[in-house]
Design a protein around this motif. Structure first.
Motif, PDB file in Angstrom:
ATOM      1  N   ARG A  17       0.833  -1.217   0.000  1.00 40.40           N
ATOM      2  CA  ARG A  17       0.000   0.000   0.000  1.00 40.40           C
ATOM      3  C   ARG A  17       0.857   1.252   0.000  1.00 40.40           C
ATOM      4  O   ARG A  17       0.492   2.275  -0.557  1.00 40.40           O
ATOM      5  CB  ARG A  17      -0.919  -0.002   1.220  1.00 40.40           C
ATOM      6  CG  ARG A  17      -2.017  -1.063   1.133  1.00 40.40           C
ATOM      7  CD  ARG A  17      -3.153  -0.727   2.071  1.00 40.40           C
ATOM      8  NE  ARG A  17      -2.684  -0.614   3.452  1.00 40.40           N
ATOM      9  CZ  ARG A  17      -2.734  -1.591   4.336  1.00 40.40           C
ATOM     10  NH1 ARG A  17      -3.245  -2.757   4.000  1.00 40.40           N
ATOM     11  NH2 ARG A  17      -2.290  -1.422   5.558  1.00 40.40           N
ATOM     12  N   ALA A  18       1.979   1.186   0.674  1.00 39.17           N
ATOM     13  CA  ALA A  18       2.884   2.339   0.683  1.00 39.17           C
ATOM     14  C   ALA A  18       4.294   1.831   0.921  1.00 39.17           C
ATOM     15  O   ALA A  18       4.500   0.820   1.595  1.00 39.17           O
ATOM     16  CB  ALA A  18       2.472   3.317   1.769  1.00 39.17           C
ATOM     17  N   LEU A  19       5.236   2.534   0.358  1.00 40.71           N
ATOM     18  CA  LEU A  19       6.637   2.133   0.496  1.00 40.71           C
ATOM     19  C   LEU A  19       7.489   3.388   0.619  1.00 40.71           C
ATOM     20  O   LEU A  19       7.427   4.271  -0.236  1.00 40.71           O
ATOM     21  CB  LEU A  19       7.070   1.328  -0.741  1.00 40.71           C
ATOM     22  CG  LEU A  19       8.553   0.953  -0.835  1.00 40.71           C
ATOM     23  CD1 LEU A  19       8.937  -0.045   0.245  1.00 40.71           C
ATOM     24  CD2 LEU A  19       8.871   0.357  -2.210  1.00 40.71           C
ATOM     25  N   GLU A  20       8.223   3.448   1.722  1.00 42.73           N
ATOM     26  CA  GLU A  20       9.184   4.543   1.862  1.00 42.73           C
ATOM     27  C   GLU A  20      10.514   3.922   2.191  1.00 42.73           C
ATOM     28  O   GLU A  20      10.641   3.196   3.174  1.00 42.73           O
ATOM     29  CB  GLU A  20       8.776   5.466   3.015  1.00 42.73           C
ATOM     30  CG  GLU A  20       7.838   6.570   2.598  1.00 42.73           C
ATOM     31  CD  GLU A  20       7.390   7.361   3.803  1.00 42.73           C
ATOM     32  OE1 GLU A  20       8.266   7.881   4.537  1.00 42.73           O
ATOM     33  OE2 GLU A  20       6.175   7.415   4.033  1.00 42.73           O
ATOM     34  N   VAL A  21      11.513   4.171   1.355  1.00 41.67           N
ATOM     35  CA  VAL A  21      12.803   3.534   1.598  1.00 41.67           C
ATOM     36  C   VAL A  21      13.783   4.527   2.205  1.00 41.67           C
ATOM     37  O   VAL A  21      13.746   5.720   1.903  1.00 41.67           O
ATOM     38  CB  VAL A  21      13.382   2.882   0.323  1.00 41.67           C
ATOM     39  CG1 VAL A  21      12.448   1.813  -0.200  1.00 41.67           C
ATOM     40  CG2 VAL A  21      13.675   3.904  -0.740  1.00 41.67           C
ATOM     41  N   PRO A  22      14.630   4.036   3.107  1.00 42.31           N
ATOM     42  CA  PRO A  22      15.558   4.921   3.784  1.00 42.31           C
ATOM     43  C   PRO A  22      16.658   5.416   2.855  1.00 42.31           C
ATOM     44  O   PRO A  22      16.977   4.758   1.871  1.00 42.31           O
ATOM     45  CB  PRO A  22      16.146   4.041   4.884  1.00 42.31           C
ATOM     46  CG  PRO A  22      15.907   2.649   4.465  1.00 42.31           C
ATOM     47  CD  PRO A  22      14.755   2.639   3.527  1.00 42.31           C
ATOM     48  N   CYS A  23      17.197   6.540   3.185  1.00 44.61           N
ATOM     49  CA  CYS A  23      18.380   7.013   2.461  1.00 44.61           C
ATOM     50  C   CYS A  23      19.288   7.713   3.466  1.00 44.61           C
ATOM     51  O   CYS A  23      19.270   7.384   4.634  1.00 44.61           O
ATOM     52  CB  CYS A  23      18.007   7.877   1.262  1.00 44.61           C
ATOM     53  SG  CYS A  23      16.618   8.947   1.519  1.00 44.61           S
ATOM     54  N   GLY A  24      20.045   8.669   3.038  1.00 42.69           N
ATOM     55  CA  GLY A  24      20.994   9.309   3.954  1.00 42.69           C
ATOM     56  C   GLY A  24      22.342   8.640   3.860  1.00 42.69           C
ATOM     57  O   GLY A  24      22.514   7.647   3.148  1.00 42.69           O
ATOM     58  N   PRO A  25      23.328   9.140   4.622  1.00 43.11           N
ATOM     59  CA  PRO A  25      24.703   8.664   4.504  1.00 43.11           C
ATOM     60  C   PRO A  25      24.837   7.148   4.678  1.00 43.11           C
ATOM     61  O   PRO A  25      24.278   6.570   5.609  1.00 43.11           O
ATOM     62  CB  PRO A  25      25.429   9.380   5.649  1.00 43.11           C
ATOM     63  CG  PRO A  25      24.604  10.575   5.939  1.00 43.11           C
ATOM     64  CD  PRO A  25      23.184  10.197   5.619  1.00 43.11           C
ATOM     65  N   GLY A  26      25.574   6.518   3.775  1.00 40.30           N
ATOM     66  CA  GLY A  26      25.937   5.113   3.939  1.00 40.30           C
ATOM     67  C   GLY A  26      24.804   4.114   3.875  1.00 40.30           C
ATOM     68  O   GLY A  26      24.934   3.016   4.416  1.00 40.30           O
ATOM     69  N   LEU A  59      18.366  -4.192   2.785  1.00 36.54           N
ATOM     70  CA  LEU A  59      18.839  -2.922   3.303  1.00 36.54           C
ATOM     71  C   LEU A  59      20.306  -3.128   3.671  1.00 36.54           C
ATOM     72  O   LEU A  59      20.636  -4.061   4.417  1.00 36.54           O
ATOM     73  CB  LEU A  59      17.993  -2.543   4.521  1.00 36.54           C
ATOM     74  CG  LEU A  59      18.208  -1.164   5.094  1.00 36.54           C
ATOM     75  CD1 LEU A  59      18.037  -0.081   4.042  1.00 36.54           C
ATOM     76  CD2 LEU A  59      17.194  -0.919   6.221  1.00 36.54           C
ATOM     77  N   ILE A  60      21.168  -2.275   3.128  1.00 39.35           N
ATOM     78  CA  ILE A  60      22.600  -2.435   3.362  1.00 39.35           C
ATOM     79  C   ILE A  60      23.144  -1.102   3.847  1.00 39.35           C
ATOM     80  O   ILE A  60      22.784  -0.049   3.310  1.00 39.35           O
ATOM     81  CB  ILE A  60      23.348  -2.843   2.060  1.00 39.35           C
ATOM     82  CG1 ILE A  60      22.606  -3.964   1.320  1.00 39.35           C
ATOM     83  CG2 ILE A  60      24.771  -3.304   2.367  1.00 39.35           C
ATOM     84  CD1 ILE A  60      21.895  -3.554   0.079  1.00 39.35           C
ATOM     85  N   VAL A  61      23.990  -1.150   4.875  1.00 43.94           N
ATOM     86  CA  VAL A  61      24.598   0.095   5.357  1.00 43.94           C
ATOM     87  C   VAL A  61      26.109  -0.058   5.411  1.00 43.94           C
ATOM     88  O   VAL A  61      26.638  -1.164   5.508  1.00 43.94           O
ATOM     89  CB  VAL A  61      24.087   0.511   6.760  1.00 43.94           C
ATOM     90  CG1 VAL A  61      22.588   0.719   6.748  1.00 43.94           C
ATOM     91  CG2 VAL A  61      24.504  -0.488   7.816  1.00 43.94           C
ATOM     92  N   HIS A  62      26.778   1.076   5.381  1.00 41.22           N
ATOM     93  CA  HIS A  62      28.233   1.120   5.423  1.00 41.22           C
ATOM     94  C   HIS A  62      28.647   2.221   6.385  1.00 41.22           C
ATOM     95  O   HIS A  62      28.065   3.305   6.377  1.00 41.22           O
ATOM     96  CB  HIS A  62      28.758   1.431   4.015  1.00 41.22           C
ATOM     97  CG  HIS A  62      30.243   1.371   3.889  1.00 41.22           C
ATOM     98  ND1 HIS A  62      30.958   2.218   3.084  1.00 41.22           N
ATOM     99  CD2 HIS A  62      31.157   0.554   4.473  1.00 41.22           C
ATOM    100  CE1 HIS A  62      32.243   1.929   3.154  1.00 41.22           C
ATOM    101  NE2 HIS A  62      32.394   0.923   3.997  1.00 41.22           N
ATOM    102  N   ALA A  63      29.617   1.933   7.255  1.00 41.15           N
ATOM    103  CA  ALA A  63      30.122   2.951   8.186  1.00 41.15           C
ATOM    104  C   ALA A  63      31.576   2.616   8.503  1.00 41.15           C
ATOM    105  O   ALA A  63      32.091   1.568   8.086  1.00 41.15           O
ATOM    106  CB  ALA A  63      29.281   2.975   9.460  1.00 41.15           C
ATOM    107  N   ALA A  64      32.215   3.497   9.258  1.00 41.03           N
ATOM    108  CA  ALA A  64      33.644   3.313   9.524  1.00 41.03           C
ATOM    109  C   ALA A  64      33.913   2.090  10.391  1.00 41.03           C
ATOM    110  O   ALA A  64      34.898   1.374  10.190  1.00 41.03           O
ATOM    111  CB  ALA A  64      34.207   4.568  10.190  1.00 41.03           C
TER     112      ALA A  64
END
Ligand code: ADP
Length: 501
Positions: free
Chosen positions: A354-363, A387-392
């Motif tokens: 019904r609705a889809l909001e995908v995250p964004c922002g750094p990494g 969902l994949i994230v990258h950080a130090a």
């Protein structure tokens, strides 16, 4: 480079391959079933060909229809993605016979690695350490002798197995006769090959795998490891790179072995050599002769686009990768978001998005295969996106993943999103103290039951509400104790995750 590539797949991996092609300046052809008329891979591709009705056997598994679609559209190569026919040597052969390029290894390498007993023997010859085990077993006496030699308990596995299916732990010789006939019958039904064999059952291993790339110019490299120990029923749920258990020395040793394994079968393309790791020792488990679901974590920590490299290699070009002594760069984590209810035994969930909001922002990276109004059915794998994230650092990557998971909103069906939030908050996970038995040790993360869901709903609702008041600038910190608000948030959470409708 090719002018046009056909993607013989659907969902997030089809989207991923289309994106790689577009960045390489290659035109794309999607194929789709009647159930996938309105889906991102169809919309994003340059052209799309309908290949049949919803059941995969009548569409995505029809080699002939896919090859016809390539001929019709003038595609020069076929990318199989993962799943469906990606590890079928017959499909690869038929693609080649139609004078098309198969984006993957030679059919002989797929065949050799696809048969687990043949792969084990080939690896032993090549000096690769394998899990102690047997060849294919047909008689009970053979199995008992093998079990006595290997040491009980043992794991009974299908030679043609995959997807974590059909494995049985056998505690002692008495349990073997019944298990053997049931397992071979099941293997025959599931994989069309009833051969089974034994492996030593490692009590508490980690699943660690090495990504490799090999081109037709004689270069074979590894790109470090992925830690894939967070599993349910032998299927991966969370993956990360690097592994908290691997240092530079172990990485180099496992990498060398993975390269030797690939060279032993004349491998070309992207592939993954999987190992079990326990008490400082690692053992070859199997090789996946295709791109894997969890490839993005390696892309983040190396900066290499693995899918573009696959396509470059298939076109006969040398790979464009410069191996760096600085790898791995930071830390990456992937959560598989599936249309399953994690608190009801991962029961598949279907319905309209019904609705889809995908995250964004750094990494943050979202590799998705769904869109608003897409009707999630039960015909295909339940993976909706990753969902994949990258950080130090690992700690920062965990915090980033929590943030991104809270931003992700999928309305209309139940998903594994709340399960992942639970894992990220769990102390053993945070400490990197994990193994393939992780969920056995933490049943609370997937527990059902009234009291349990209420506590969990309150916790998640509090988190959601806290996040909302913060983003709206209210600056109010809401705790699980502020009952009225939590109650409101629970119904909001129910509505959003669709779990209790
Ligand atoms: P599949 O091809 O069906 O995915 P694998 O051989 O790759 O099967 O194994 C999948 C998972 O099953 C591993 O990650 C691990 O959790 C478990 N497993 C496989 N073999 C063993 C073993 N010998 N001992 C303990 N666990 C195992």
């Amino acid at each position: 480079m090719f002018d046009k590539v056909l993607i013989a797949n659907r969902g997030e991996i089809a989207v991923r391959v289309i994106r790689a092609c577009q960045e390489l300046g290659v035109r794309t052809v999607a194929v789709y079933s009647e159930a996938d008329r309105l889906s991102p891979h169809v919309i994003l591709a340059g052209e799309a060909v309908l290949i049949g009705p919803a059941p995969a056997a009548e569409s995505y598994l029809r080699a002939e229809a896919i090859i016809d679609a390539a001929r019709l559209t003038g595609a020069q190569a076929v990318h199989p993605g993962y799943g469906f026919m990606a590890e079928s040597p017959e499909f690869a052969r038929r693609v080649l016979e139609a004078d098309l390029v198969f984006v993957g290894p030679p059919p002989e390498a797929i065949a050799e690695m696809g048969d687990k007993t043949a792969a084990r023997s080939r690896m032993i010859e090549a000096g690769v350490p394998v899990v102690p085990g047997s060849d294919a077993i047909t008689e009970v006496a053979e199995g008992v002798a093998a079990g006595d030699r290997i040491g009980w308990p043992v794991l009974l596995k299908a030679a043609a197995g995959g997807g974590g299916k059909g494995m049985r732990v056998i505690e002692s010789a008495e349990d073997l006769p019944r298990a053997l006939s049931a397992a071979s019958r099941e293997a025959g039904q599931a994989f069309g090959d009833s051969r089974v064999y034994l492996e030593k059952y490692l009590s508490d291993p980690r699943h660690i795998e090495i990504q490799i790339l090999a081109d037709t110019h004689g270069r074979v490299i590894h790109l470090g490891e992925r830690e894939c120990s967070i599993q349910r029923r032998h299927q991966k749920l969370v993956e990360e790179a690097p592994s908290p258990a691997v240092d530079a020395d172990l990485r180099a040793r496992m990498g060398d072995v993975a390269v030797a394994a690939a060279e032993a079968v004349g491998y070309v393309g992207a592939g993954t050599v999987e190992f079990l790791y326990q008490n400082g020792e690692f053992y070859f488990l199997e090789m996946n002769t295709r791109i894997q679901v969890e490839h993005p974590v390696t892309e983040f920590v190396t900066g290499v686009d693995l899918v573009q490299e696959q396509i470059r290699i298939a076109a006969g070009l040398p790979m464009s990768v410069e191996v760096s002594p600085d790898w791995p760069l930071g830390h990456a984590i992937e959560c598989r978001i599936s249309g399953e209810d994690p608190f009801s035994g991962f029961f598949p969930s279907s319905g309209r998005i019904r609705a889809l909001e995908v995250p964004c922002g750094p990494g943050v990276r979202w590799d998705g295969g769904i869109m608003e109004h897409y009707e999630v059915g039960l015909h295909y794998d339940p993976l909706l996106g990753k969902l994949i994230v990258h950080a130090a650092t690992r700690d920062q990557a965990i915090l980033r993943m929590r943030r991104a998971l809270r931003e992700l909103q999928i309305e209309g069906i139940r998903t594994t999103q709340p399960f992942h939030l639970g894992v990220l908050d769990e102390e053993d996970f945070k400490a990197g103290d994990i193994s393939v038995r992780y969920l056995d040790r933490h049943p609370e993360l997937v527990e059902t039951g009234e009291g349990d869901w209420q506590a969990r709903a309150a916790a998640v609702a509090a988190t959601l509400l806290e996040h909302r008041t913060r983003v709206s600038g209210g600056g109010v910190t809401v705790t699980a104790a502020s009952a009225a608000r939590v109650t409101g948030a629970i119904s909001e959470w129910r509505r959003r995750l669709g779990r209790f409708d």
